[in-house]
Motif scaffolding. Sequence first.
Motif, PDB file in Angstrom:
ATOM      1  N   ASP A  99      -5.794   2.832  -6.468  1.00  5.23           N
ATOM      2  CA  ASP A  99      -6.335   1.472  -6.523  1.00  5.23           C
ATOM      3  C   ASP A  99      -6.359   0.923  -7.949  1.00  5.23           C
ATOM      4  N   ARG A 140       2.153   1.864  -3.538  1.00  5.92           N
ATOM      5  CA  ARG A 140       1.126   2.482  -4.387  1.00  5.92           C
ATOM      6  C   ARG A 140       0.956   3.957  -4.054  1.00  5.92           C
ATOM      7  N   ALA A 161       0.834  -1.205   0.000  1.00 10.12           N
ATOM      8  CA  ALA A 161       0.000   0.000   0.000  1.00 10.12           C
ATOM      9  C   ALA A 161       0.864   1.248   0.000  1.00 10.12           C
TER      10      ALA A 161
END
Length: 387
Positions: A185, A178, A175
């Motif tokens: 997402d 990202r 996460a």
Amino acid sequence: MRVFLIAGEPSGDALGRALMAGLKELVPDVAFEGVGGPLMQGEGMTSLFPMDELSVMGLAEIVPKYPALKRRLTQTIEAVLAAKPDVLITIDSPDFCLRVARAVKARSALRVVHYVAPTVWAWRPKRAERMAGVVDQVLALFPFEPPFLERAGVRCDFVGHPVVTEPQATEAEAAGFRLAHGLGDAPLLLMLPGSRRGEVTRLAPVMGPALARLSAARPELRAVLPAARPVAGLVQEVTAQWPVKPLILDPREIAADNVAAEKRAAFRAADAALAASGTVSLELAAAETPMVIAYDTHWLTRAIMARMLLTDTVTLVNLVADSRTIPEFLGKDCRPAPIAAALAKVLDAPGGQRAAMRLCMDRLGRHAAPPGLRAARAVLDGMARNG
């Protein structure tokens, strides 16, 4: 106990380090000599010469360096014979290592162990017979390899694959990756065109258009490409021509102590991967990242291999798990359209591969003792049985 080890590649250096650590755990007074890289040197070896002098691949690269390699070969043979170790352990790099082993065997009764079995299960099975009389014992990375060597009269011990000991990124690290790269997402495709110039040169013109086709149908798709240091510049050049530009993780632009962690996070964050054939499929399986494999070679090499190949798949996950769940596009089938279609299916139904990937990791020794310790035990058992 005195052990002479020879490694010629970074992967062999890593195997050698783990084996040396295992031997030190089991035999406190063990001493090491030989040829190794920084990892083996960190375990207490003074290398006879820089290991990277042996890290040469391909005929075009070997020919101009042959005189120097020949001198190193002679130097290594004489060093082994002068050291009179209890065992000689050669690690992968068969062109150099097995020449040393053959010469040493011709002049002594020294026990020789070779770490990493030749791929006799895939092609050129006669290599197993040629090892008999030169190598006393082989340490194998894959559980299906021992029978091939033992039929030729060579003891072979499966000791596990080092991929099972490699750390994996957490969900939080994925996460964070990202977030740091502004991926949100979005569906994320991992692009892995290989670590050698020839691989990148041949696969980039296929992978780029495959990504473009997939992206046209899925505009939200993002791609990330962790570049191997030896080809990072080439990757930057070839991807500049791609219709869709991936996020490139260039190791030259990342702090040295963060390169591996960034790559692990990318593997965990990705929804699927398009990868060159090779051990990277095992890295993806360890991260449980669904994949499609693509690979091509020079047309002449392709023609020769097609006649010699003994298996219907070259993907290691398929072979170890005894399944065919990982799609592969090889040679003339390595084309953008079918690859893009296969990636779309994997993105839509990623779970189909995960059972095979978990079985693969279990069979490679995920729940067993570390491979380095298992390798050390096998070496000592072979020596004990040999008197």
